[in-house]
Structures are given as structure tokens and as C-alpha cells.
Design a protein around this motif. Structure first.
Motif, PDB file in Angstrom:
ATOM      1  N   GLY A   1       0.770  -1.225   0.176  1.00 58.50           N
ATOM      2  CA  GLY A   1      -0.056   0.008   0.048  1.00 58.50           C
ATOM      3  C   GLY A   1       1.066   1.260  -0.202  1.00 58.50           C
ATOM      4  N   GLN A   2       2.055   1.266  -0.132  1.00 58.28           N
ATOM      5  CA  GLN A   2       3.065   2.389  -0.062  1.00 58.28           C
ATOM      6  C   GLN A   2       3.050   2.876  -1.506  1.00 58.28           C
ATOM      7  OE1 GLN A   2       4.460   3.703   2.750  1.00 58.28           O
ATOM      8  NE2 GLN A   2       3.182   2.089   3.740  1.00 58.28           N
ATOM      9  N   ALA A   3       1.796   3.451  -1.742  1.00 59.35           N
ATOM     10  CA  ALA A   3       2.053   4.224  -3.144  1.00 59.35           C
ATOM     11  C   ALA A   3       0.770   5.298  -3.052  1.00 59.35           C
ATOM     12  CB  ALA A   3       1.652   3.177  -4.112  1.00 59.35           C
ATOM     13  N   PRO A   4       0.690   6.097  -4.058  1.00 58.71           N
ATOM     14  CA  PRO A   4      -0.402   7.032  -4.147  1.00 58.71           C
ATOM     15  C   PRO A   4      -1.886   6.228  -4.534  1.00 58.71           C
ATOM     16  CG  PRO A   4       1.511   7.960  -5.304  1.00 58.71           C
ATOM     17  CD  PRO A   4       1.935   6.488  -4.901  1.00 58.71           C
ATOM     18  N   VAL A   5      -2.882   6.843  -4.184  1.00 53.34           N
ATOM     19  CA  VAL A   5      -4.104   6.100  -4.728  1.00 53.34           C
ATOM     20  C   VAL A   5      -4.303   6.365  -6.067  1.00 53.34           C
ATOM     21  CG1 VAL A   5      -6.609   6.146  -4.586  1.00 53.34           C
ATOM     22  CG2 VAL A   5      -4.917   6.527  -2.491  1.00 53.34           C
ATOM     23  N   PRO A   6      -4.376   5.224  -6.760  1.00 49.19           N
ATOM     24  CA  PRO A   6      -4.628   5.537  -8.429  1.00 49.19           C
ATOM     25  C   PRO A   6      -5.924   5.912  -8.627  1.00 49.19           C
ATOM     26  CG  PRO A   6      -4.660   3.323  -7.868  1.00 49.19           C
ATOM     27  CD  PRO A   6      -4.644   4.004  -6.672  1.00 49.19           C
ATOM     28  N   LYS A   7      -6.250   6.372  -9.867  1.00 51.48           N
ATOM     29  CA  LYS A   7      -7.504   6.522 -10.391  1.00 51.48           C
ATOM     30  C   LYS A   7      -8.086   5.250 -10.708  1.00 51.48           C
ATOM     31  CE  LYS A   7      -7.511   8.873 -14.286  1.00 51.48           C
ATOM     32  NZ  LYS A   7      -7.377   9.592 -15.546  1.00 51.48           N
ATOM     33  N   ALA A   8      -9.351   5.331 -10.749  1.00 47.27           N
ATOM     34  CA  ALA A   8     -10.126   4.033 -10.824  1.00 47.27           C
ATOM     35  C   ALA A   8     -10.113   3.626 -12.318  1.00 47.27           C
ATOM     36  CB  ALA A   8     -11.759   3.916 -10.162  1.00 47.27           C
ATOM     37  N   PRO A   9     -10.121   2.337 -12.511  1.00 42.00           N
ATOM     38  CA  PRO A   9     -10.190   1.851 -13.841  1.00 42.00           C
ATOM     39  C   PRO A   9     -11.461   2.472 -14.617  1.00 42.00           C
ATOM     40  CG  PRO A   9     -10.472   0.146 -12.701  1.00 42.00           C
ATOM     41  CD  PRO A   9     -10.037   1.095 -11.738  1.00 42.00           C
ATOM     42  N   ARG A  10     -11.680   2.524 -15.769  1.00 43.57           N
ATOM     43  CA  ARG A  10     -12.566   2.800 -16.662  1.00 43.57           C
ATOM     44  C   ARG A  10     -13.624   1.401 -16.750  1.00 43.57           C
ATOM     45  NH1 ARG A  10      -8.849   4.534 -20.068  1.00 43.57           N
ATOM     46  NH2 ARG A  10      -9.445   2.558 -21.588  1.00 43.57           N
ATOM     47  N   ASN A  11     -12.876   0.402 -16.798  1.00 41.52           N
ATOM     48  CA  ASN A  11     -13.625  -0.900 -16.565  1.00 41.52           C
ATOM     49  C   ASN A  11     -14.157  -1.176 -15.377  1.00 41.52           C
ATOM     50  OD1 ASN A  11     -14.353  -3.704 -16.527  1.00 41.52           O
ATOM     51  ND2 ASN A  11     -12.545  -4.277 -17.414  1.00 41.52           N
ATOM     52  N   ARG A  12     -15.395  -0.967 -14.788  1.00 43.53           N
ATOM     53  CA  ARG A  12     -15.811  -1.095 -13.533  1.00 43.53           C
ATOM     54  C   ARG A  12     -16.327  -2.431 -13.505  1.00 43.53           C
ATOM     55  NH1 ARG A  12     -13.499   1.355  -9.845  1.00 43.53           N
ATOM     56  NH2 ARG A  12     -15.432   1.710  -8.607  1.00 43.53           N
ATOM     57  N   ARG A  13     -16.248  -3.490 -14.409  1.00 41.03           N
ATOM     58  CA  ARG A  13     -16.961  -4.765 -14.379  1.00 41.03           C
ATOM     59  C   ARG A  13     -15.966  -5.617 -13.752  1.00 41.03           C
ATOM     60  NH1 ARG A  13     -18.580  -5.393 -20.550  1.00 41.03           N
ATOM     61  NH2 ARG A  13     -16.736  -4.228 -20.334  1.00 41.03           N
ATOM     62  N   THR A  14     -14.867  -5.594 -14.150  1.00 40.98           N
ATOM     63  CA  THR A  14     -13.540  -6.545 -13.354  1.00 40.98           C
ATOM     64  C   THR A  14     -13.605  -5.771 -11.958  1.00 40.98           C
ATOM     65  OG1 THR A  14     -12.651  -6.636 -15.528  1.00 40.98           O
ATOM     66  CG2 THR A  14     -11.458  -6.958 -13.762  1.00 40.98           C
ATOM     67  N   ARG A  15     -13.950  -6.752 -10.879  1.00 39.54           N
ATOM     68  CA  ARG A  15     -13.544  -6.336  -9.540  1.00 39.54           C
ATOM     69  C   ARG A  15     -12.299  -6.351  -9.223  1.00 39.54           C
ATOM     70  NH1 ARG A  15     -17.759 -10.001  -6.359  1.00 39.54           N
ATOM     71  NH2 ARG A  15     -17.320  -8.330  -4.799  1.00 39.54           N
ATOM     72  N   VAL A  16     -11.845  -5.558  -8.126  1.00 40.57           N
ATOM     73  CA  VAL A  16     -10.717  -5.281  -7.822  1.00 40.57           C
ATOM     74  C   VAL A  16     -10.584  -5.537  -6.214  1.00 40.57           C
ATOM     75  CG1 VAL A  16      -8.650  -3.797  -7.480  1.00 40.57           C
ATOM     76  CG2 VAL A  16     -10.055  -3.483  -9.453  1.00 40.57           C
ATOM     77  N   LEU A  17      -9.765  -6.455  -5.591  1.00 36.87           N
ATOM     78  CA  LEU A  17      -9.573  -6.675  -4.511  1.00 36.87           C
ATOM     79  C   LEU A  17      -8.045  -6.640  -3.937  1.00 36.87           C
ATOM     80  CD1 LEU A  17     -10.062  -7.940  -1.546  1.00 36.87           C
ATOM     81  CD2 LEU A  17      -9.266  -9.994  -2.558  1.00 36.87           C
ATOM     82  N   TRP A  18      -7.962  -5.674  -3.076  1.00 39.49           N
ATOM     83  CA  TRP A  18      -6.660  -5.144  -2.482  1.00 39.49           C
ATOM     84  C   TRP A  18      -6.143  -6.219  -1.410  1.00 39.49           C
ATOM     85  CZ3 TRP A  18      -4.622  -1.558  -5.639  1.00 39.49           C
ATOM     86  CH2 TRP A  18      -5.582  -1.000  -6.367  1.00 39.49           C
ATOM     87  N   LEU A  19      -5.075  -6.745  -1.627  1.00 35.17           N
ATOM     88  CA  LEU A  19      -4.793  -7.616  -0.400  1.00 35.17           C
ATOM     89  C   LEU A  19      -3.209  -7.077   0.111  1.00 35.17           C
ATOM     90  CD1 LEU A  19      -5.207 -10.344   0.683  1.00 35.17           C
ATOM     91  CD2 LEU A  19      -4.086 -11.461  -0.840  1.00 35.17           C
ATOM     92  N   PHE A  20      -3.330  -6.862   1.296  1.00 38.12           N
ATOM     93  CA  PHE A  20      -2.206  -6.210   1.742  1.00 38.12           C
ATOM     94  C   PHE A  20      -1.399  -7.134   2.508  1.00 38.12           C
ATOM     95  CE2 PHE A  20      -4.909  -2.771   1.333  1.00 38.12           C
ATOM     96  CZ  PHE A  20      -4.265  -1.344   1.078  1.00 38.12           C
ATOM     97  N   ASN A  21      -0.035  -6.917   2.622  1.00 34.58           N
ATOM     98  CA  ASN A  21       0.931  -7.847   3.182  1.00 34.58           C
ATOM     99  C   ASN A  21       0.795  -7.906   4.509  1.00 34.58           C
ATOM    100  OD1 ASN A  21       2.181  -5.369   3.150  1.00 34.58           O
ATOM    101  ND2 ASN A  21       4.068  -6.346   3.288  1.00 34.58           N
ATOM    102  N   SER A  22       0.207  -6.968   5.148  1.00 37.58           N
ATOM    103  CA  SER A  22       0.150  -6.957   6.769  1.00 37.58           C
ATOM    104  C   SER A  22      -0.882  -6.305   7.265  1.00 37.58           C
ATOM    105  CB  SER A  22       1.364  -6.541   7.466  1.00 37.58           C
ATOM    106  OG  SER A  22       1.396  -5.018   7.287  1.00 37.58           O
ATOM    107  N   GLY A  23      -1.640  -6.579   8.505  1.00 40.76           N
ATOM    108  CA  GLY A  23      -2.441  -5.681   9.225  1.00 40.76           C
ATOM    109  C   GLY A  23      -2.070  -4.120   9.145  1.00 40.76           C
ATOM    110  N   ASP A  24      -0.886  -4.018   9.478  1.00 44.10           N
ATOM    111  CA  ASP A  24      -0.391  -2.639   9.700  1.00 44.10           C
ATOM    112  C   ASP A  24      -0.445  -1.861   8.678  1.00 44.10           C
ATOM    113  OD1 ASP A  24      -0.020  -2.904  12.439  1.00 44.10           O
ATOM    114  OD2 ASP A  24       2.408  -3.103  12.055  1.00 44.10           O
ATOM    115  N   SER A  25       0.020  -2.445   7.354  1.00 45.59           N
ATOM    116  CA  SER A  25      -0.299  -1.804   5.974  1.00 45.59           C
ATOM    117  C   SER A  25      -1.731  -1.618   5.660  1.00 45.59           C
ATOM    118  CB  SER A  25       0.532  -2.827   4.767  1.00 45.59           C
ATOM    119  OG  SER A  25       1.797  -2.760   5.141  1.00 45.59           O
ATOM    120  N   TYR A  26      -2.537  -2.535   5.866  1.00 47.48           N
ATOM    121  CA  TYR A  26      -3.994  -2.253   5.528  1.00 47.48           C
ATOM    122  C   TYR A  26      -4.391  -1.165   6.731  1.00 47.48           C
ATOM    123  CZ  TYR A  26      -9.008  -3.550   6.366  1.00 47.48           C
ATOM    124  OH  TYR A  26     -10.264  -3.373   6.418  1.00 47.48           O
TER     125      TYR A  26
END
Length: 126
Positions: free
Chosen positions: A80-105
Motif C-alpha cells: 500500500g505504499q503508493a499514491p491512490v490511483p484513478k479507478a479503471p474505466r472498466n468497472r465490471r472487473t472487480r478489484v481486491l486489495w490484498l495487503f501484506n500485513s494488518g499494519d499496512s492495511y
């Protein structure tokens, strides 16, 4: 910026998908850019070669959704150590953010939840 141990743990989780009926999935590595084309996996892998290890830019991996609209979903394994990106134009493909740790989450998931739900991996038991 994710450690080799975290990557190993993440792939351990991905490998379990095949036990639950997932027949195939594509893996793409990225840091500030995509590192090669998506690699199809149809069975569990025990070793993965990682290149890159620079800063992180989430925009190129989300652009992959727009370039490949046939994907059902995208799991982004990140610290998660990155700027928040713009959402993709394709909203049908679902995105799950999986963080490497609870702290990062806890530190980085809030802004990304507008694009898709977030979860984190618990430390592996060894």
C-alpha cells in the motif's frame, strides 16, 4: 517493497485457489510499471522469479484491467505504499486489495476502498 517472505506467503494463498475450483489465473508483477506480460497459471507454483523492487505505482496494474476487459477480477497484493490511483474505466472487473500485513492495511486501505474491497494476510505460522 514487499519482502521475499511476504511474496512467498502471498503465492501460498494464491496456490490454494486451485483447491477451490479456480482452473486458471494470470499473474502480473509490477513496481512502477508492469514487469512483463501476464503469466497464466493453471496449477500451483512453488517458486516465482521476482524482478523490479523499486517504488510502487498502482496505476499500471489497474490499466491492465482496461487493456484486458475479459478478466473477472484482479487481486493486487501490495504493502500500500503508493499514491491512490484513478479507478479503471472498466468497472465490471472487480478489484481486491490484498495487503501484506494488518499494519499496512490499517495505514493505507482507506483511499483504495473506493476502487474495491481490501483485506490483509495474517502472518504465516512457522
Amino acid at each position: 517493497s514487499i519482502s521475499s517472505e511476504d511474496l512467498s506467503h502471498g503465492f501460498s494463498v494464491i496456490n490454494r485457489f486451485f483447491r477451490y475450483g479456480i482452473r486458471s489465473l494470470d499473474v502480473v508483477c509490477f513496481d512502477t510499471e508492469l514487469k512483463g506480460k501476464p503469466v497464466a497459471m493453471s496449477k500451483a507454483r512453488h517458486a516465482v522469479e521476482v524482478t523490479g523492487r523499486g517504488g510502487t505505482d498502482l496505476a499500471p496494474v489497474l490499466a491492465c484491467i482496461d487493456e484486458h476487459p475479459g478478466y473477472d477480477g484482479l487481486i493486487v497484493f501490495t504493502d500500500g505504499q503508493a499514491p491512490v490511483p484513478k479507478a479503471p474505466r472498466n468497472r465490471r472487473t472487480r478489484v481486491l486489495w490484498l495487503f501484506n500485513s494488518g499494519d499496512s492495511y490499517r495505514q493505507n486501505s482507506a483511499g483504495l476502498r473506493a476502487i474495491g474491497p481490501a483485506a490483509y494476510l495474517k502472518p504465516s505460522r512457522r
